[in-house]
Write a protein that holds these residues in place. Structure first.
Motif, PDB file in Angstrom:
ATOM      1  N   ALA A  30       0.834  -1.206   0.000  1.00  0.00           N
ATOM      2  CA  ALA A  30       0.000   0.000   0.000  1.00  0.00           C
ATOM      3  C   ALA A  30       0.873   1.262   0.000  1.00  0.00           C
ATOM      4  O   ALA A  30       0.575   2.230  -0.712  1.00  0.00           O
ATOM      5  CB  ALA A  30      -0.933  -0.006   1.214  1.00  0.00           C
TER       6      ALA A  30
ATOM      7  N   ARG B 123       6.813   4.687  -1.733  1.00  0.00           N
ATOM      8  CA  ARG B 123       6.814   6.134  -1.985  1.00  0.00           C
ATOM      9  C   ARG B 123       7.241   6.950  -0.763  1.00  0.00           C
ATOM     10  O   ARG B 123       7.491   8.132  -0.871  1.00  0.00           O
ATOM     11  CB  ARG B 123       5.417   6.595  -2.436  1.00  0.00           C
TER      12      ARG B 123
ATOM     13  N   MET C  36      -1.907   3.610   8.468  1.00  0.00           N
ATOM     14  CA  MET C  36      -3.239   3.515   7.854  1.00  0.00           C
ATOM     15  C   MET C  36      -2.996   3.044   6.416  1.00  0.00           C
ATOM     16  O   MET C  36      -2.517   3.797   5.575  1.00  0.00           O
ATOM     17  CB  MET C  36      -3.909   4.894   7.888  1.00  0.00           C
ATOM     18  N   THR C  37      -3.243   1.773   6.165  1.00  0.00           N
ATOM     19  CA  THR C  37      -2.960   1.234   4.830  1.00  0.00           C
ATOM     20  C   THR C  37      -4.076   0.305   4.376  1.00  0.00           C
ATOM     21  O   THR C  37      -4.591  -0.507   5.158  1.00  0.00           O
ATOM     22  CB  THR C  37      -1.640   0.423   4.816  1.00  0.00           C
ATOM     23  N   VAL C  38      -4.414   0.431   3.099  1.00  0.00           N
ATOM     24  CA  VAL C  38      -5.403  -0.457   2.466  1.00  0.00           C
ATOM     25  C   VAL C  38      -4.753  -1.006   1.187  1.00  0.00           C
ATOM     26  O   VAL C  38      -4.108  -0.246   0.441  1.00  0.00           O
ATOM     27  CB  VAL C  38      -6.702   0.315   2.147  1.00  0.00           C
TER      28      VAL C  38
ATOM     29  N   GLN D 296      -8.599  -0.320  -2.490  1.00  0.00           N
ATOM     30  CA  GLN D 296      -8.817   1.082  -2.095  1.00  0.00           C
ATOM     31  C   GLN D 296     -10.112   1.607  -2.725  1.00  0.00           C
ATOM     32  O   GLN D 296     -10.626   1.033  -3.673  1.00  0.00           O
ATOM     33  CB  GLN D 296      -7.600   1.925  -2.513  1.00  0.00           C
ATOM     34  N   TYR D 297     -10.624   2.664  -2.159  1.00  0.00           N
ATOM     35  CA  TYR D 297     -11.889   3.301  -2.579  1.00  0.00           C
ATOM     36  C   TYR D 297     -13.111   2.409  -2.327  1.00  0.00           C
ATOM     37  O   TYR D 297     -14.121   2.559  -2.977  1.00  0.00           O
ATOM     38  CB  TYR D 297     -11.856   3.691  -4.073  1.00  0.00           C
TER      39      TYR D 297
ATOM     40  N   ALA E  93     -12.758   0.878   3.238  1.00  0.00           N
ATOM     41  CA  ALA E  93     -12.015   0.260   4.352  1.00  0.00           C
ATOM     42  C   ALA E  93     -11.316   1.333   5.197  1.00  0.00           C
ATOM     43  O   ALA E  93     -11.368   1.299   6.431  1.00  0.00           O
ATOM     44  CB  ALA E  93     -10.993  -0.746   3.822  1.00  0.00           C
TER      45      ALA E  93
ATOM     46  N   THR F 104     -12.181   4.402   5.567  1.00  0.00           N
ATOM     47  CA  THR F 104     -13.218   5.132   6.314  1.00  0.00           C
ATOM     48  C   THR F 104     -13.628   4.356   7.568  1.00  0.00           C
ATOM     49  O   THR F 104     -13.768   4.938   8.648  1.00  0.00           O
ATOM     50  CB  THR F 104     -14.438   5.386   5.399  1.00  0.00           C
TER      51      THR F 104
ATOM     52  N   GLU G   8       0.705  12.482  10.966  1.00  0.00           N
ATOM     53  CA  GLU G   8       1.689  12.972  10.003  1.00  0.00           C
ATOM     54  C   GLU G   8       1.266  12.314   8.684  1.00  0.00           C
ATOM     55  O   GLU G   8       1.550  11.139   8.453  1.00  0.00           O
ATOM     56  CB  GLU G   8       3.105  12.540  10.399  1.00  0.00           C
ATOM     57  N   ALA G   9       0.570  13.064   7.839  1.00  0.00           N
ATOM     58  CA  ALA G   9      -0.157  12.431   6.731  1.00  0.00           C
ATOM     59  C   ALA G   9       0.578  12.501   5.399  1.00  0.00           C
ATOM     60  O   ALA G   9       1.261  13.472   5.093  1.00  0.00           O
ATOM     61  CB  ALA G   9      -1.525  13.095   6.572  1.00  0.00           C
ATOM     62  N   THR G  10       0.351  11.446   4.599  1.00  0.00           N
ATOM     63  CA  THR G  10       0.788  11.468   3.200  1.00  0.00           C
ATOM     64  C   THR G  10      -0.303  12.155   2.370  1.00  0.00           C
ATOM     65  O   THR G  10      -1.427  12.363   2.849  1.00  0.00           O
ATOM     66  CB  THR G  10       0.948  10.035   2.663  1.00  0.00           C
TER      67      THR G  10
ATOM     68  N   GLU H  59      -1.912  10.843  -0.034  1.00  0.00           N
ATOM     69  CA  GLU H  59      -3.027   9.897  -0.224  1.00  0.00           C
ATOM     70  C   GLU H  59      -3.985   9.886   0.964  1.00  0.00           C
ATOM     71  O   GLU H  59      -5.181   9.712   0.799  1.00  0.00           O
ATOM     72  CB  GLU H  59      -2.510   8.457  -0.418  1.00  0.00           C
TER      73      GLU H  59
ATOM     74  N   TYR I 144      -8.475  12.003   6.044  1.00  0.00           N
ATOM     75  CA  TYR I 144      -8.377  12.623   7.358  1.00  0.00           C
ATOM     76  C   TYR I 144      -9.186  13.927   7.426  1.00  0.00           C
ATOM     77  O   TYR I 144      -9.840  14.214   8.424  1.00  0.00           O
ATOM     78  CB  TYR I 144      -6.900  12.886   7.721  1.00  0.00           C
TER      79      TYR I 144
ATOM     80  N   LYS J 160     -11.832  14.570   5.803  1.00  0.00           N
ATOM     81  CA  LYS J 160     -13.246  14.147   5.910  1.00  0.00           C
ATOM     82  C   LYS J 160     -13.611  13.764   7.332  1.00  0.00           C
ATOM     83  O   LYS J 160     -14.765  13.802   7.727  1.00  0.00           O
ATOM     84  CB  LYS J 160     -13.466  12.901   5.035  1.00  0.00           C
TER      85      LYS J 160
HETATM   86  C1  LIG Z   1      -5.310   6.411   2.419  1.00  0.00           C
HETATM   87  C2  LIG Z   1      -5.945   5.047   2.284  1.00  0.00           C
HETATM   88  C3  LIG Z   1      -5.712   4.262   3.565  1.00  0.00           C
HETATM   89  C4  LIG Z   1      -7.446   5.230   2.056  1.00  0.00           C
HETATM   90  O1  LIG Z   1      -8.054   3.942   2.117  1.00  0.00           O
HETATM   91  P1  LIG Z   1      -9.386   3.571   1.305  1.00  0.00           P
HETATM   92  O2  LIG Z   1      -9.919   2.307   1.859  1.00  0.00           O
HETATM   93  O3  LIG Z   1      -9.127   3.629  -0.139  1.00  0.00           O
HETATM   94  O4  LIG Z   1     -10.318   4.783   1.737  1.00  0.00           O
HETATM   95  P2  LIG Z   1     -11.882   4.909   1.486  1.00  0.00           P
HETATM   96  O5  LIG Z   1     -12.319   3.964   0.418  1.00  0.00           O
HETATM   97  O6  LIG Z   1     -12.560   4.805   2.800  1.00  0.00           O
HETATM   98  O7  LIG Z   1     -11.943   6.376   0.923  1.00  0.00           O
HETATM   99  C5  LIG Z   1     -11.821   7.471   1.762  1.00  0.00           C
HETATM  100  C6  LIG Z   1     -11.760   8.737   0.970  1.00  0.00           C
HETATM  101  O8  LIG Z   1     -10.432   8.923   0.546  1.00  0.00           O
HETATM  102  C7  LIG Z   1     -10.382   9.050  -0.874  1.00  0.00           C
HETATM  103  N1  LIG Z   1      -9.256   8.226  -1.322  1.00  0.00           N
HETATM  104  C8  LIG Z   1      -9.104   6.906  -1.155  1.00  0.00           C
HETATM  105  N2  LIG Z   1      -7.934   6.496  -1.694  1.00  0.00           N
HETATM  106  C9  LIG Z   1      -7.333   7.608  -2.211  1.00  0.00           C
HETATM  107  C10 LIG Z   1      -6.108   7.848  -2.904  1.00  0.00           C
HETATM  108  N3  LIG Z   1      -5.229   6.854  -3.171  1.00  0.00           N
HETATM  109  N4  LIG Z   1      -5.821   9.111  -3.293  1.00  0.00           N
HETATM  110  C11 LIG Z   1      -6.692  10.109  -3.032  1.00  0.00           C
HETATM  111  N5  LIG Z   1      -7.862   9.945  -2.381  1.00  0.00           N
HETATM  112  C12 LIG Z   1      -8.184   8.703  -1.964  1.00  0.00           C
HETATM  113  C13 LIG Z   1     -11.661   8.513  -1.416  1.00  0.00           C
HETATM  114  O9  LIG Z   1     -12.037   9.247  -2.552  1.00  0.00           O
HETATM  115  C14 LIG Z   1     -12.619   8.675  -0.263  1.00  0.00           C
HETATM  116  O10 LIG Z   1     -13.319   9.871  -0.320  1.00  0.00           O
HETATM  117  P3  LIG Z   1     -14.881   9.851  -0.714  1.00  0.00           P
HETATM  118  O11 LIG Z   1     -15.544   8.893   0.239  1.00  0.00           O
HETATM  119  O12 LIG Z   1     -15.291  11.259  -0.518  1.00  0.00           O
HETATM  120  O13 LIG Z   1     -14.889   9.362  -2.120  1.00  0.00           O
HETATM  121  C15 LIG Z   1      -5.361   4.277   1.061  1.00  0.00           C
HETATM  122  O14 LIG Z   1      -5.476   5.078  -0.081  1.00  0.00           O
HETATM  123  C16 LIG Z   1      -3.909   3.864   1.219  1.00  0.00           C
HETATM  124  O15 LIG Z   1      -3.601   2.822   1.790  1.00  0.00           O
HETATM  125  N6  LIG Z   1      -2.982   4.674   0.645  1.00  0.00           N
HETATM  126  C17 LIG Z   1      -1.564   4.361   0.615  1.00  0.00           C
HETATM  127  C18 LIG Z   1      -0.941   4.354   1.994  1.00  0.00           C
HETATM  128  C19 LIG Z   1      -0.993   5.722   2.638  1.00  0.00           C
HETATM  129  O16 LIG Z   1      -0.456   6.692   2.130  1.00  0.00           O
HETATM  130  N7  LIG Z   1      -1.653   5.776   3.814  1.00  0.00           N
HETATM  131  C20 LIG Z   1      -1.772   6.978   4.574  1.00  0.00           C
HETATM  132  C21 LIG Z   1      -0.608   7.120   5.473  1.00  0.00           C
HETATM  133  S1  LIG Z   1      -0.675   8.644   6.393  1.00  0.00           S
END
Ligand SMILES: CC(C)(COP(=O)(O)OP(=O)(O)OC[C@H]1O[C@@H](n2cnc3c(N)ncnc32)[C@H](O)[C@@H]1OP(=O)(O)O)[C@@H](O)C(=O)NCCC(=O)NCCS
Length: 218
Positions: A23, A27, A137-139, A144-145, A148, A150, A170-172, A174, A179, A181
Protein backbone atom coordinates in the motif's frame (compact mmCIF):
# COMPACT_ATOMS: atom_id res chain seq x y z
CA UNK A 1 -20.94 -4.26 2.08
CA UNK A 2 -18.88 -7.33 3.04
CA UNK A 3 -16.25 -5.28 4.85
CA UNK A 4 -15.90 -5.82 8.57
CA UNK A 5 -13.82 -4.03 11.17
CA UNK A 6 -11.99 -6.11 13.78
CA UNK A 7 -8.79 -6.54 15.77
CA UNK A 8 -5.93 -8.58 14.30
CA UNK A 9 -4.47 -11.48 16.26
CA UNK A 10 -0.69 -11.78 16.56
CA UNK A 11 -0.79 -14.72 14.12
CA UNK A 12 -2.42 -12.54 11.48
CA UNK A 13 0.49 -10.10 11.23
CA UNK A 14 2.32 -12.41 8.81
CA UNK A 15 -0.60 -12.18 6.38
CA UNK A 16 -0.97 -8.40 6.33
CA UNK A 17 2.54 -6.99 6.78
CA UNK A 18 3.37 -7.46 3.06
CA UNK A 19 0.13 -5.64 2.19
CA UNK A 20 1.05 -2.59 4.29
CA UNK A 21 4.30 -2.19 2.34
CA UNK A 22 2.48 -2.74 -0.93
CA UNK A 23 0.00 0.00 0.00
CA UNK A 24 2.82 2.42 0.82
CA UNK A 25 4.30 1.47 -2.56
CA UNK A 26 7.87 2.46 -1.70
CA UNK A 27 6.81 6.13 -1.98
CA UNK A 28 7.59 7.06 1.61
CA UNK A 29 11.25 7.71 2.40
CA UNK A 30 10.33 7.51 6.08
CA UNK A 31 8.82 4.02 5.78
CA UNK A 32 11.57 2.81 3.44
CA UNK A 33 14.21 3.91 5.94
CA UNK A 34 12.71 3.21 9.36
CA UNK A 35 11.09 -0.08 8.23
CA UNK A 36 13.67 -1.13 5.61
CA UNK A 37 13.43 -3.80 2.91
CA UNK A 38 9.64 -3.94 3.03
CA UNK A 39 9.53 -5.62 -0.36
CA UNK A 40 11.69 -8.60 0.63
CA UNK A 41 10.63 -11.61 2.72
CA UNK A 42 13.43 -10.87 5.21
CA UNK A 43 12.46 -7.21 5.59
CA UNK A 44 8.78 -8.10 6.04
CA UNK A 45 9.65 -10.69 8.68
CA UNK A 46 11.82 -8.17 10.52
CA UNK A 47 8.98 -5.62 10.48
CA UNK A 48 6.46 -8.23 11.63
CA UNK A 49 8.65 -9.02 14.64
CA UNK A 50 9.19 -5.33 15.43
CA UNK A 51 5.44 -4.57 15.18
CA UNK A 52 4.63 -7.45 17.52
CA UNK A 53 7.35 -6.45 19.97
CA UNK A 54 6.05 -2.86 20.13
CA UNK A 55 2.48 -4.11 20.51
CA UNK A 56 3.52 -6.36 23.38
CA UNK A 57 5.52 -3.79 25.36
CA UNK A 58 3.22 -0.81 24.76
CA UNK A 59 -0.38 -1.09 25.99
CA UNK A 60 -1.27 2.20 24.24
CA UNK A 61 -0.67 0.54 20.85
CA UNK A 62 -3.98 -0.43 19.17
CA UNK A 63 -4.30 -2.22 15.84
CA UNK A 64 -7.50 -2.54 13.83
CA UNK A 65 -8.11 -4.46 10.63
CA UNK A 66 -10.71 -4.61 7.89
CA UNK A 67 -11.57 -8.03 6.51
CA UNK A 68 -13.38 -8.75 3.26
CA UNK A 69 -15.88 -11.37 4.42
CA UNK A 70 -16.28 -12.81 0.95
CA UNK A 71 -12.63 -13.85 0.77
CA UNK A 72 -11.63 -13.68 4.46
CA UNK A 73 -8.71 -11.52 3.36
CA UNK A 74 -7.42 -8.72 5.59
CA UNK A 75 -7.48 -5.80 3.16
CA UNK A 76 -6.53 -2.95 5.49
CA UNK A 77 -4.91 -2.22 8.82
CA UNK A 78 -4.44 0.84 11.00
CA UNK A 79 -2.44 1.38 14.16
CA UNK A 80 -3.11 4.05 16.73
CA UNK A 81 -1.50 5.01 20.02
CA UNK A 82 -4.04 6.01 22.63
CA UNK A 83 -2.53 8.01 25.48
CA UNK A 84 -4.91 8.38 28.41
CA UNK A 85 -3.06 8.00 31.72
CA UNK A 86 0.49 9.01 30.83
CA UNK A 87 2.37 10.85 28.11
CA UNK A 88 4.77 8.65 26.12
CA UNK A 89 8.56 8.85 26.59
CA UNK A 90 10.40 10.62 23.75
CA UNK A 91 12.30 7.58 22.51
CA UNK A 92 14.32 7.21 19.31
CA UNK A 93 13.54 4.25 17.07
CA UNK A 94 15.70 1.15 17.43
CA UNK A 95 15.59 -2.41 16.17
CA UNK A 96 17.25 -5.76 16.72
CA UNK A 97 20.62 -6.47 15.05
CA UNK A 98 20.21 -6.81 11.29
CA UNK A 99 17.32 -4.31 11.04
CA UNK A 100 19.54 -1.88 9.09
CA UNK A 101 22.22 -2.97 6.68
CA UNK A 102 24.92 -0.93 8.43
CA UNK A 103 25.49 1.75 11.06
CA UNK A 104 25.08 4.60 8.54
CA UNK A 105 21.59 3.37 7.58
CA UNK A 106 20.67 3.03 11.23
CA UNK A 107 21.92 6.54 11.96
CA UNK A 108 19.97 7.89 8.96
CA UNK A 109 16.80 6.10 10.14
CA UNK A 110 17.21 7.59 13.61
CA UNK A 111 17.74 11.11 12.23
CA UNK A 112 14.69 10.82 9.98
CA UNK A 113 12.68 9.45 12.88
CA UNK A 114 13.68 12.36 15.12
CA UNK A 115 12.71 14.83 12.40
CA UNK A 116 9.36 13.04 11.99
CA UNK A 117 8.63 12.94 15.73
CA UNK A 118 9.68 16.53 16.44
CA UNK A 119 6.21 18.03 15.78
CA UNK A 120 4.43 15.14 17.48
CA UNK A 121 6.53 15.42 20.63
CA UNK A 122 6.01 19.19 20.74
CA UNK A 123 2.25 18.73 20.37
CA UNK A 124 2.19 16.08 23.10
CA UNK A 125 4.27 18.27 25.44
CA UNK A 126 1.97 21.27 24.90
CA UNK A 127 -1.41 19.50 25.09
CA UNK A 128 -3.33 17.69 27.75
CA UNK A 129 -4.22 14.02 27.71
CA UNK A 130 -6.05 12.13 26.34
CA UNK A 131 -4.25 12.19 23.00
CA UNK A 132 -4.24 9.80 20.06
CA UNK A 133 -1.68 9.41 17.27
CA UNK A 134 -2.30 7.52 14.05
CA UNK A 135 0.87 5.72 12.96
CA UNK A 136 -0.27 3.36 10.23
CA UNK A 137 -3.24 3.52 7.85
CA UNK A 138 -2.96 1.23 4.83
CA UNK A 139 -5.40 -0.46 2.47
CA UNK A 140 -4.31 -2.94 -0.21
CA UNK A 141 -4.10 -1.08 -3.55
CA UNK A 142 -6.67 -3.33 -5.26
CA UNK A 143 -9.15 -2.69 -2.40
CA UNK A 144 -8.82 1.08 -2.09
CA UNK A 145 -11.89 3.30 -2.58
CA UNK A 146 -14.18 0.62 -1.06
CA UNK A 147 -14.57 2.27 2.34
CA UNK A 148 -12.01 0.26 4.35
CA UNK A 149 -10.02 3.37 5.25
CA UNK A 150 -13.22 5.13 6.31
CA UNK A 151 -14.17 2.21 8.60
CA UNK A 152 -10.79 2.35 10.34
CA UNK A 153 -10.96 6.14 10.69
CA UNK A 154 -14.47 5.85 12.16
CA UNK A 155 -13.10 3.46 14.79
CA UNK A 156 -10.45 6.01 15.81
CA UNK A 157 -12.69 9.04 15.67
CA UNK A 158 -15.44 7.36 17.72
CA UNK A 159 -12.91 6.36 20.37
CA UNK A 160 -11.42 9.88 20.36
CA UNK A 161 -14.87 11.42 20.83
CA UNK A 162 -15.83 8.98 23.57
CA UNK A 163 -12.71 9.72 25.65
CA UNK A 164 -12.35 13.39 24.64
CA UNK A 165 -8.99 12.93 22.88
CA UNK A 166 -7.26 15.24 20.42
CA UNK A 167 -5.72 13.30 17.51
CA UNK A 168 -2.63 13.92 15.43
CA UNK A 169 -1.40 12.51 12.13
CA UNK A 170 1.69 12.97 10.00
CA UNK A 171 -0.16 12.43 6.73
CA UNK A 172 0.79 11.47 3.20
CA UNK A 173 -0.95 13.06 0.22
CA UNK A 174 -3.03 9.90 -0.22
CA UNK A 175 -4.24 9.93 3.35
CA UNK A 176 -5.00 13.62 3.56
CA UNK A 177 -8.50 13.55 2.05
CA UNK A 178 -9.63 10.73 4.30
CA UNK A 179 -8.38 12.62 7.36
CA UNK A 180 -9.92 15.94 6.35
CA UNK A 181 -13.25 14.15 5.91
CA UNK A 182 -12.85 12.89 9.48
CA UNK A 183 -12.33 16.31 11.04
CA UNK A 184 -8.55 16.67 10.89
CA UNK A 185 -7.24 20.14 10.11
CA UNK A 186 -4.03 20.82 8.27
CA UNK A 187 -1.48 22.58 10.52
CA UNK A 188 1.59 22.57 8.35
CA UNK A 189 3.23 21.20 5.21
CA UNK A 190 6.70 20.11 6.11
CA UNK A 191 9.80 18.38 4.77
CA UNK A 192 11.75 16.24 7.21
CA UNK A 193 15.04 17.93 7.95
CA UNK A 194 18.11 15.71 8.30
CA UNK A 195 21.81 16.54 8.98
CA UNK A 196 23.96 17.76 6.11
CA UNK A 197 25.53 14.34 5.44
CA UNK A 198 22.09 12.91 4.56
CA UNK A 199 20.87 15.84 2.44
CA UNK A 200 21.30 13.89 -0.82
CA UNK A 201 18.60 11.38 0.22
CA UNK A 202 15.04 11.62 -1.14
CA UNK A 203 12.90 14.27 0.53
CA UNK A 204 10.02 13.17 2.76
CA UNK A 205 7.16 15.65 2.66
CA UNK A 206 4.24 15.32 5.05
CA UNK A 207 1.17 17.14 6.30
CA UNK A 208 0.94 17.65 10.05
CA UNK A 209 -2.75 17.39 10.90
CA UNK A 210 -4.72 17.73 14.13
CA UNK A 211 -8.26 16.75 15.01
CA UNK A 212 -9.25 18.89 17.99
CA UNK A 213 -10.99 17.15 20.87
CA UNK A 214 -14.73 17.40 20.62
CA UNK A 215 -15.46 17.00 24.32
CA UNK A 216 -13.64 17.45 27.62
CA UNK A 217 -10.79 19.94 27.88
CA UNK A 218 -10.06 22.29 24.94
C1 LIG B 1 -5.31 6.41 2.42
C2 LIG B 1 -5.94 5.05 2.28
C3 LIG B 1 -5.71 4.26 3.56
C4 LIG B 1 -7.45 5.23 2.06
O1 LIG B 1 -8.05 3.94 2.12
P1 LIG B 1 -9.39 3.57 1.31
O2 LIG B 1 -9.92 2.31 1.86
O3 LIG B 1 -9.13 3.63 -0.14
O4 LIG B 1 -10.32 4.78 1.74
P2 LIG B 1 -11.88 4.91 1.49
O5 LIG B 1 -12.32 3.96 0.42
O6 LIG B 1 -12.56 4.80 2.80
O7 LIG B 1 -11.94 6.38 0.92
C5 LIG B 1 -11.82 7.47 1.76
C6 LIG B 1 -11.76 8.74 0.97
O8 LIG B 1 -10.43 8.92 0.55
C7 LIG B 1 -10.38 9.05 -0.87
N1 LIG B 1 -9.26 8.23 -1.32
C8 LIG B 1 -9.10 6.91 -1.15
N2 LIG B 1 -7.93 6.50 -1.69
C9 LIG B 1 -7.33 7.61 -2.21
C10 LIG B 1 -6.11 7.85 -2.90
N3 LIG B 1 -5.23 6.85 -3.17
N4 LIG B 1 -5.82 9.11 -3.29
C11 LIG B 1 -6.69 10.11 -3.03
N5 LIG B 1 -7.86 9.95 -2.38
C12 LIG B 1 -8.18 8.70 -1.96
C13 LIG B 1 -11.66 8.51 -1.42
O9 LIG B 1 -12.04 9.25 -2.55
C14 LIG B 1 -12.62 8.68 -0.26
O10 LIG B 1 -13.32 9.87 -0.32
P3 LIG B 1 -14.88 9.85 -0.71
O11 LIG B 1 -15.54 8.89 0.24
O12 LIG B 1 -15.29 11.26 -0.52
O13 LIG B 1 -14.89 9.36 -2.12
C15 LIG B 1 -5.36 4.28 1.06
O14 LIG B 1 -5.48 5.08 -0.08
C16 LIG B 1 -3.91 3.86 1.22
O15 LIG B 1 -3.60 2.82 1.79
N6 LIG B 1 -2.98 4.67 0.65
C17 LIG B 1 -1.56 4.36 0.61
C18 LIG B 1 -0.94 4.35 1.99
C19 LIG B 1 -0.99 5.72 2.64
O16 LIG B 1 -0.46 6.69 2.13
N7 LIG B 1 -1.65 5.78 3.81
C20 LIG B 1 -1.77 6.98 4.57
C21 LIG B 1 -0.61 7.12 5.47
S1 LIG B 1 -0.68 8.64 6.39
Amino acid sequence: MPLELGYPTDDEFASFVPMTFEAMGGRSEFVNTVWPEGFTKEGQEMSRQRFLFLKKIDPTCKWVKVTDNETNEIIGVAQWNVYEGQKPPEMIVDGPPGTWKDETEKEYAQELFKAYMEKRWKFIRENKLPLMCLNIMTVAPQHQYRGAGTLMMQWGVQLADSIGAACIIEATTEGRWLYEKSGFKLQEHWTLDVPERFKDRPKQRLFFMVRPRTSGQP
